[in-house]
Design a protein around this motif. Structure first.
Motif, short mmCIF file in Angstrom:
data_model
loop_
_atom_site.label_atom_id
_atom_site.label_comp_id
_atom_site.label_asym_id
_atom_site.label_seq_id
_atom_site.Cartn_x
_atom_site.Cartn_y
_atom_site.Cartn_z
N UNK A 3 0.83 -1.21 0.00
CA UNK A 3 0.00 0.00 0.00
C UNK A 3 0.86 1.26 0.00
N UNK A 4 2.00 1.22 0.70
CA UNK A 4 2.90 2.38 0.74
C UNK A 4 3.56 2.65 -0.60
N UNK A 5 3.93 1.58 -1.32
CA UNK A 5 4.75 1.76 -2.52
C UNK A 5 4.01 1.76 -3.85
N UNK A 6 2.78 1.28 -3.87
CA UNK A 6 2.09 1.15 -5.15
C UNK A 6 0.72 1.82 -5.10
N UNK A 7 0.25 2.21 -6.26
CA UNK A 7 -1.05 2.88 -6.39
C UNK A 7 -2.17 1.84 -6.39
N UNK A 8 -2.40 1.27 -5.23
CA UNK A 8 -3.47 0.27 -5.09
C UNK A 8 -4.46 0.75 -4.04
N UNK A 9 -5.72 0.48 -4.29
CA UNK A 9 -6.77 0.84 -3.33
C UNK A 9 -6.89 -0.21 -2.23
N UNK A 10 -6.65 -1.47 -2.61
CA UNK A 10 -6.73 -2.59 -1.68
C UNK A 10 -5.64 -3.59 -2.01
N UNK A 11 -5.17 -4.31 -1.00
CA UNK A 11 -4.24 -5.41 -1.22
C UNK A 11 -4.70 -6.61 -0.40
N UNK A 12 -4.41 -7.77 -0.93
CA UNK A 12 -4.73 -9.04 -0.28
C UNK A 12 -3.46 -9.88 -0.36
N UNK A 13 -3.03 -10.41 0.79
CA UNK A 13 -1.80 -11.20 0.86
C UNK A 13 -2.12 -12.52 1.54
N UNK A 14 -1.71 -13.60 0.90
CA UNK A 14 -1.86 -14.94 1.49
C UNK A 14 -0.47 -15.57 1.56
N UNK A 15 -0.12 -16.07 2.74
CA UNK A 15 1.15 -16.79 2.91
C UNK A 15 0.81 -18.21 3.36
N UNK A 16 1.37 -19.17 2.65
CA UNK A 16 1.10 -20.58 2.94
C UNK A 16 2.40 -21.32 3.24
N UNK A 17 2.32 -22.22 4.22
CA UNK A 17 3.42 -23.14 4.51
C UNK A 17 3.02 -24.50 3.94
N UNK A 18 3.67 -24.92 2.85
CA UNK A 18 3.31 -26.22 2.26
C UNK A 18 3.73 -27.41 3.13
N UNK A 19 4.69 -27.20 4.02
CA UNK A 19 5.14 -28.27 4.90
C UNK A 19 5.21 -27.74 6.33
N UNK A 20 4.06 -27.50 6.94
CA UNK A 20 4.07 -26.92 8.29
C UNK A 20 4.61 -27.90 9.32
N UNK B 72 -4.40 -15.28 5.48
CA UNK B 72 -4.69 -14.22 4.52
C UNK B 72 -4.94 -12.92 5.28
N UNK B 73 -4.41 -11.84 4.73
CA UNK B 73 -4.65 -10.51 5.28
C UNK B 73 -5.10 -9.61 4.15
N UNK B 74 -6.14 -8.83 4.42
CA UNK B 74 -6.65 -7.88 3.44
C UNK B 74 -6.55 -6.49 4.05
N UNK B 75 -6.04 -5.55 3.27
CA UNK B 75 -5.93 -4.17 3.72
C UNK B 75 -6.52 -3.26 2.65
N UNK B 76 -7.18 -2.21 3.12
CA UNK B 76 -7.75 -1.21 2.22
C UNK B 76 -7.11 0.12 2.56
N UNK B 77 -6.83 0.88 1.52
CA UNK B 77 -6.24 2.20 1.73
C UNK B 77 -7.17 3.03 2.60
N UNK B 78 -6.60 3.75 3.54
CA UNK B 78 -7.39 4.56 4.47
C UNK B 78 -7.99 5.79 3.83
N UNK B 79 -8.45 6.68 4.63
CA UNK B 79 -9.13 7.88 4.16
C UNK B 79 -8.16 8.98 3.76
#
Length: 156
Positions: A115-132, A144-151
């Motif tokens: 969100x800081x570096x790119x012109x995006x209104x929202x970002x969604x990030x998923x991190x998976x451990x294939x061998x937990x 998964x984490x979802x963030x929306x640009x603030x006001x």
């Protein structure tokens, strides 16, 4: 035999730029762009146990950025959109820069940086451990984490 037809010089062919412009002005079509990266595989040092953080493990990240209406749909220029190659480099840097105990914190750090570096209104990030590191058979664990640009604070 096809009927003879003389072209009318006053008419433009359908689908011209003028038609597209008038659709937008009249509240017609609207374009929303999503940039998505799936399966970015990185060797990292995240985990609850000291062994996970020391030895490390492979994580697979999926990223989605909602960039809204971007000029690249018209200009066909990389400079007018979010470059997914740069996004991958940024995610890799954040994921390998330091060690986090939880995937929640890692995903949050990645989302904040995107969100800081790119012109995006929202970002969604998923991190998976294939061998937990758990004593049961699973395909993967993920967060998964979802963030929306603030006001007003985030607007230019």
């Amino acid at each position: 035999m096809a009927p003879e037809h003389e072209p009318d010089d006053d008419l433009e062919p359908e689908g011209t730029e003028d038609d597209a412009d008038s659709d937008f002005e009249d509240g017609g079509d609207q374009t929303e762009v999503t940039i998505e990266v799936r399966g970015l595989s990185l060797y990292t040092h995240h985990g609850v146990t000291a062994a996970e953080r020391e030895v490390g493990q492979r994580l697979v990240l999926d990223i989605r950025l909602e960039v809204g209406d971007c000029d690249a749909t018209v200009t066909d220029m990389v400079e007018d959109t979010v470059d997914y190659g740069e996004v991958c480099n940024t995610v890799s840097l954040v994921a390998q820069q330091r060690s986090y105990k939880t995937l929640e914190r890692l995903c949050s750090a990645v989302a904040d940086r995107l969100l800081d570096e790119y012109a995006a209104d929202e970002v969604w990030v998923k991190a998976a451990k294939p061998e937990p590191p758990i004593p049961l058979s699973v395909d993967e664990v993920s967060v998964e984490v979802w963030r929306q640009r603030g006001g007003a604070d985030d607007e230019d």
